[in-house]
Write a protein that holds these residues in place. Sequence first.
Motif, PDB file in Angstrom:
ATOM      1  N   PHE A 215       0.832  -1.211   0.000  1.00 16.60           N
ATOM      2  CA  PHE A 215       0.000   0.000   0.000  1.00 16.60           C
ATOM      3  C   PHE A 215       0.865   1.258   0.000  1.00 16.60           C
ATOM      4  N   ILE A 216       1.842   1.319   0.881  1.00 10.73           N
ATOM      5  CA  ILE A 216       2.664   2.532   0.984  1.00 10.73           C
ATOM      6  C   ILE A 216       3.480   2.750  -0.278  1.00 10.73           C
ATOM      7  N   VAL A 217       4.078   1.688  -0.797  1.00 14.33           N
ATOM      8  CA  VAL A 217       4.872   1.838  -2.022  1.00 14.33           C
ATOM      9  C   VAL A 217       4.001   2.308  -3.185  1.00 14.33           C
ATOM     10  N   LYS A 218       2.767   1.843  -3.229  1.00 13.96           N
ATOM     11  CA  LYS A 218       1.873   2.209  -4.332  1.00 13.96           C
ATOM     12  C   LYS A 218       1.375   3.642  -4.228  1.00 13.96           C
ATOM     13  N   TYR A 219       1.046   4.101  -3.003  1.00 16.83           N
ATOM     14  CA  TYR A 219       0.328   5.373  -2.871  1.00 16.83           C
ATOM     15  C   TYR A 219       1.160   6.523  -2.286  1.00 16.83           C
ATOM     16  N   ARG A 220       2.415   6.288  -1.925  1.00 17.83           N
ATOM     17  CA  ARG A 220       3.175   7.349  -1.246  1.00 17.83           C
ATOM     18  C   ARG A 220       3.395   8.575  -2.126  1.00 17.83           C
ATOM     19  N   ARG A 221       3.346   8.406  -3.445  1.00 13.72           N
ATOM     20  CA  ARG A 221       3.499   9.548  -4.354  1.00 13.72           C
ATOM     21  C   ARG A 221       2.166  10.001  -4.928  1.00 13.72           C
ATOM     22  N   ASP A 222       1.285   9.037  -5.207  1.00 13.98           N
ATOM     23  CA  ASP A 222       0.010   9.366  -5.846  1.00 13.98           C
ATOM     24  C   ASP A 222      -0.988   9.978  -4.874  1.00 13.98           C
ATOM     25  N   LEU A 223      -0.986   9.493  -3.638  1.00 13.21           N
ATOM     26  CA  LEU A 223      -1.951   9.976  -2.655  1.00 13.21           C
ATOM     27  C   LEU A 223      -1.249  10.986  -1.755  1.00 13.21           C
ATOM     28  N   ILE A 224      -1.338  12.238  -2.127  1.00  9.25           N
ATOM     29  CA  ILE A 224      -0.718  13.314  -1.353  1.00  9.25           C
ATOM     30  C   ILE A 224      -1.722  14.431  -1.167  1.00  9.25           C
TER      31      ILE A 224
END
Length: 426
Positions: A318-327
Amino acid sequence: MWSRVLRAVGVSGGLARGLFTMQLKTVEFESLFTDGLKTVAELFSKNKYELRIAGGAVRDLLSGKQPDDVDFATTATPDRMKELFQAAGIRLINNKGEKHGTITARVNNQNFEITTLRVDVVTDGRHADVQFTTDWQADAQRRDLTINAMFLDLDGTLYDYFDGYEDLKNHKVRFVGDPSQRIQEDYLRIMRYFRFYGKVAKEAGDHDPKALKSIKQYAKGLAGISGERIWLELKKTLVGNHAAHLINLMYDLDVAQYIGLPVIEGNLEELNKVCKNAHHHSPKPMTVLSALFRTQDDVLRLDLRLKISKEEKQLGLFIVKYRRDLIKADGADPLKPYRDFIIDSREPDVQSRVCELLKYQGEEKLLKAMEQWSIPRFPVSGHDLRRIGIVSGKEIGTMLQELRNTWKKSGYLMDKEELLSMVKSP
């Protein structure tokens, strides 16, 4: 309160013998004396067997902390302990550790794990064949670190053979005796060194040079240690002090490649930043470790080596997938992208994962708000639309999504009547 008792000097087993004793009288120590412990202590004393507190509980008590768990050591053999407890009508439980000398007794709804003093006869870097002894120093000598090799008598007397108390006071982490020998007895001690450094040391980089040299020399031995055992130690390192320094050190000492960490592409710069962001917010170990991973494949490779839990694996992905997209977005409500994501998500425990993501990102204010936020329930259902005459399944699906988007834009404030008033009846 401490009072100094004695210091005797001699030589035994190739190690300098310096028995140091002190008297401990603290509230934390006195609070251990439950009715259960008094019963056990009286039983051993009456039968002329010594019983002392061992290991981590001694370290905690010397540091002024209340131990979470208290282990005991004794001169009584496992068979003799069983005889004593059974004769006293005391129940024995979970005695899987008996062949290594450990008996667990349950007294007054409290478990007491008691281990016979022992010495290692044969070791292979993973397991040890042990022989029971009545020599307290011999048992201390087989332990990993000086700060874990002390005993505390039930009268408050500390027995310290290898300057563990001095090391604890000076925030030093040292192996008992020769680091190379200790490590070759059990290669997992490399990981325990890192873990306890993060627990005890005040400053990053204040290491015993002999310890680091031996770790580098024998790092390859970790390849034969089970992933589950390594992960237990690594998790505690990741949420301790100096985590970024210690992970960097694992790379410098060639440890990383044997414990499932990305060898060439590990993102140490990101890790350093995340450790700084998240340290004061009690991140989960995987939240910190995810900073090393550049792709989700790195998480999967870690899982193959360390056998992490399903929950830990999903958090890493989850973190690797969304750390850039979900900001956070610019505007009056920077938390809105995270809230909308949670509302739209079908993943279990998604709010908890978003909180870990906010720790990762260093969003302190948003984290506090998210932790206090209760997920609102979308007030309209397909049944509500059918009641006003919409029967097509496809049309119901489309309309529900349109209403959900409108509800989100309202800050989740519009109620059922307001939303349904926007629907044109057929």
